[in-house]
Design a protein around this motif. Structure first.
Motif, short mmCIF file in Angstrom:
data_model
loop_
_atom_site.label_atom_id
_atom_site.label_comp_id
_atom_site.label_asym_id
_atom_site.label_seq_id
_atom_site.Cartn_x
_atom_site.Cartn_y
_atom_site.Cartn_z
N SER A 137 3.10 -0.22 9.19
CA SER A 137 2.20 -0.52 8.35
C SER A 137 2.62 -1.90 7.58
CB SER A 137 1.88 0.42 7.30
OG SER A 137 2.86 0.78 6.68
N ASP A 138 3.95 -2.24 7.72
CA ASP A 138 4.41 -3.42 6.83
C ASP A 138 4.45 -4.65 7.81
OD1 ASP A 138 4.42 -2.30 4.42
OD2 ASP A 138 6.43 -1.97 4.54
N ASP A 141 6.67 -4.52 10.26
CA ASP A 141 8.03 -4.71 10.97
C ASP A 141 7.93 -4.17 12.33
OD1 ASP A 141 8.96 -5.66 8.84
OD2 ASP A 141 9.69 -3.67 7.67
N ARG A 158 11.74 3.87 5.13
CA ARG A 158 10.24 3.77 4.62
C ARG A 158 9.95 4.69 3.56
NH1 ARG A 158 7.46 0.30 6.56
NH2 ARG A 158 5.71 0.86 5.73
N ASP A 210 6.52 5.62 3.05
CA ASP A 210 5.15 6.23 3.49
C ASP A 210 5.02 7.40 4.19
OD1 ASP A 210 6.04 4.84 5.63
OD2 ASP A 210 4.03 3.83 5.96
#
Length: 412
Positions: free
Chosen positions: A203-204, A206, A240, A242
């Motif tokens: 989601s970032d 990466d 992460r 999340d």
């Protein structure tokens, strides 16, 4: 008279043609075994016949083996009677659990299963109390797989229309737009592997590439993709924050929603990568399961040792709405104390925000001695508004009150 005879011939041709079409349609339908998937266990349940005469519902599990429930066997003694062989007693169970029970293992046998209108032979079978010792809400009487001896069939697992069909490989052609990969691994074991080139984006933004890794194809596992702690990619996800933590057996899994591209040309949104730290003997470190395979109509070409993945028209994830979140774990140590061994690190974990810590010794919960708190009782406590813990931390007695969030979202 001539006109009358022509009409008779005309109607005969119509009726004969219709009979041929109907017959072909019926043959095609009877070749297919239509399956169901119960969201509570997320297993593919297929109607089959044993020895061409005894109807049953079995779980189709590409990571499993032929298993017969002992109670079902007792009701149908003819199943084993014809084998005329003495079994070995072995420990058996799921590869995802350390729990083992005794089972009867029959080898060098000739056990027939009828799937649709195809007869498939198995040379080994295990009999144990399957219903009692497995997560089996659908009530299946056993498990079956693709026998490793099969070298003549193509097994079609169709998720567009929910059927299993066994085709003769001679003359069979993979459908158009099917992605094809070699089936890998030893030919004499009931487990199948494939290398899948994957590009993953979190989601970032990466990215991570997974290539030249052997994925075990395990239809009995409900998740999309599972990685365990020995994977080099494990750290990419562990950093992460999340993750969704869910309970699994005596431990937990964490899953992450990602975008994924397969073979540079097939995109999968909302794919879930699951990570776990516990030991699962004898499973591999890379596994694909039901919610990955459901994105395709799947073809196991046993003659040519190929896997075909044809994208389905509409993917629909199978979700267990009752699957609980994971909060913390308590274990009894060698001195008989009940110690919190870990606390899930996510902001919605109200046990963590209330103050529970790793290393706390739990004395009581809601005034009940911890020795008496069973999983069933703990789940009843979760339905109350608060839960009160009596703890010992660094020698000091403490009392921590946890406010239960009844609006919490469950499911996996």
């Amino acid at each position: 008279m001539k006109i009358f005879m022509n009409h008779i011939r005309f109607y005969f041709i119509i009726i004969y043609s219709a009979t041929i079409v109907l017959g072909c349609s019926q043959n095609k339908e009877t070749a297919r075994a239509y399956f169901t998937i119960d969201p509570k266990d997320r297993k593919v349940s297929v109607p089959i016949y044993l020895n061409d005469s005894i109807p049953a519902n079995f779980t189709f599990d590409t990571g499993g083996q032929l298993v017969l429930d002992s109670a079902f066997n007792a009701n149908h003694p003819s199943i084993l009677k014809h084998l005329r062989i003495s079994p070995d007693t072995i420990p058996t169970g799921s590869g995802w659990s350390k729990s083992r029970v005794h089972g009867l293992f029959f080898k060098n046998i000739y056990q027939k299963l009828k799937i649709g209108n195809s007869l498939v032979n198995y040379t080994s079978m295990t009999v144990f109390n399957y219903k009692k010792n497995s997560n089996n809400p659908s009530g299946d009487e056993g498990v079956f797989n693709i026998p490793p001896e099969d070298s003549v069939n193509v097994w079609e697992l169709n998720f567009d229309y929910n059927y299993l069909e066994v085709h003769n490989a001679d003359g069979f052609k993979m459908p158009e737009n099917t992605l094809i990969y070699p089936l890998l691994g030893p030919k004499n074991i009931p487990r199948y592997y494939v290398e899948l080139p994957l590009k993953i984006q979190d989601s970032d933004g990466d990215t991570l590439s997974i290539a030249k890794k052997l994925f075990c194809i395990d239809l009995g596992m409900p998740w999309d993709i599972a990685l365990n702690t020995i994977n080099p990619e494990f750290g990419f996800f562990e950093k992460r924050t999340d993750a969704v933590w869910t309970k699994f057996l005596d431990s937990y899994t964490k899953h992450y929603k990602v975008k994924c591209t397969l073979s540079d040309n097939f995109s999968m949104d909302s794919l879930r990568i699951y990570t776990y730290k516990y030991y699962n003997y004898p499973y591999p470190s890379y596994t694909i399961g039901l919610n990955f395979l459901k994105r395709f109509n799947v073809f196991f070409d046993m003659k040519n040792r190929r896997l075909g993945l044809q994208p389905v028209k509409h993917f629909q994830r199978v979700i267990n709405p009752l699957h609980p979140r994971y909060y913390f774990n308590i274990q009894k140590n060698t001195t008989g104390k009940y110690i919190i061994t870990d606390v899930a690190n996510y902001k919605e974990n109200y046990f963590k925000t209330a103050g529970l810590r790793k290393g706390d010794e739990v004395i009581k919960i809601n005034d009940m001695p911890i020795q008496s708190v069973t999983p069933i009782i703990f789940n009843k406590f979760l339905r109350k508004d608060i839960m009160v813990f009596d703890l010992k931390r660094e020698g000091d007695l403490q009392k921590i009150t946890v406010k239960i969030n009844h609006n919490e979202k469950h499911g996996d």
